[in-house]
Each structure stands twice: as structure tokens, then as C-alpha cells.
Design an enzyme around this catalytic site. Sequence first.
Site, mmCIF file in Angstrom:
data_model
loop_
_atom_site.group_PDB
_atom_site.id
_atom_site.type_symbol
_atom_site.label_atom_id
_atom_site.label_comp_id
_atom_site.label_asym_id
_atom_site.label_seq_id
_atom_site.Cartn_x
_atom_site.Cartn_y
_atom_site.Cartn_z
ATOM 1 C CG HIS A 9 3.960 2.113 -6.842
ATOM 2 N ND1 HIS A 9 3.957 2.708 -7.296
ATOM 3 C CD2 HIS A 9 4.358 1.090 -7.694
ATOM 4 C CE1 HIS A 9 5.467 2.171 -8.517
ATOM 5 N NE2 HIS A 9 4.329 1.204 -8.610
ATOM 6 C CD GLU A 90 7.317 -4.936 -8.963
ATOM 7 O OE1 GLU A 90 6.350 -6.014 -9.745
ATOM 8 O OE2 GLU A 90 7.026 -3.569 -9.363
#
Length: 241
Positions: A9, A90
Site C-alpha cells: 500500500h 497486516e
Amino acid sequence: MPTVLLVRHGLTKMTGPVLAGRTPGVHLDERGQRQAATLAERAASLPLAAVVTSPLERCVETAGAIRDAQQGQRARRTPLGWHVDDRFIECGYGDWTGKPIRELAKDPLWKTVQAQPSAVRFPNGEALADMSARAVAGVRDWDGRIAEEYGPDAVWVACSHGDVIKAIVADALGLHLDQYQRIVPDPCSVSIVRYTATRPYVVRVNDTGGDLAGFAPPKRRRRTKAADDATVGGGAGGGSV
């Protein structure tokens, strides 16, 4: 087998000084939005089969920019698949989540994270080995599904996070998890892996500006017996194995 673009990202206000982890509501900042737009433009020449993303906002926004650029291409051969998969989320950093990196570097666990990550379980969080196992299982599962639906030359995107991408690349390189700290994926970088029946091939790591057009599947190609073998002498490049 297909080629996967592992995309980290773009930047957020927390990226760098703070361990954002799974903190909700962490969006791309202006820098990250520009990064995502640039990456989307670079990838627009590729007829992507699918985009799979972590559910966290910063990944969904980065992957969304790639999806939107794809939808703007009139010559798309098939509809773009869009999927959110928790296996690409994550790492669960537990009590470390939201804390400044400068503070965490003083924690005795920090040295183990650096030297022996396979032994680390974050306090009230996830073990790095468990994170690696579910991420690798996720990318290999999707790669097989995409191969079955779109064919062996398909190209797809998995948008995820730094430690997740490091674990996937380490596995593809045949490295023990304790060596994954040697791999660096910058924000909005692309690391490219091609899985085959023989072995994975790591084609690029931490690419933040290279031309991606060479990874478009060929219009016509007869697959040879040695199509999945390593090329003796190194090959001609351009994404070929």
C-alpha cells in the site's frame, strides 16, 4: 502458472514513525494517493485477471486505484475480478499496535524480531510464523484458482503490507523466515513472483518505477515442455523465465 504483482500500500500519516498494524481508519495520505495513482498508471497496460487485497483501508484504496485504471481500459478481454481476503491483512502486532517505532526499538523483543523472527509472537498478538503461513497459503491458493479460471499466462495483483510481502517473497526465494528481514518492500512498490509446478520465480523485488508492460501475457504462445524451467544463460528478460 500466473504471475502475481505483490503491491504494498501507499504512504499514510502513520507509515514510518508509528506501527499502524491493524489500526482501523488509516487511509492513504496525499503522498500515498499520488503513489497509488502512479502505480495504477504503470499497471494499466497489463490485462489483469484479478485484484486481491487486504481488508485494511490503505490497501483497499491502493488496490482500488489499480482497479479503476483497469476499468478505464476499453480493450479488456475479461471482467476484472475484485476480492478482499483476510489472509493478506497486516500482521497482528497486538500490544505493539499504534506505538512509535522509536519506543518499540527499546523493547527487548525488538532484537528477536530482527534476528529470529520465526520465534516471535507479539504480546497479545500474532506469531510472525503464523502470519507467514497464512499469507503464503493465500497467495498460492489464489494463484492456483486464477490459473484454473484464466489460464497459465494470467497476471494478477495482491495488495498487502510490508511484513506480509516480505514473508511471501522469502518463501518464494526458498529462505527461512529468519532471513526475511533482508527483503525491503517500499510503499507502493511491486514485487513480482511467478509460480510454476517446478518452483516459484522471483522476477522483481521492491520495484518503484520500472516498466511493467513486459509482464503482459503474450497474445499467442505455444507452451513448451521447458516453459516452467529456469532459463540456462539467464534468458532475454522482459518478464520471461
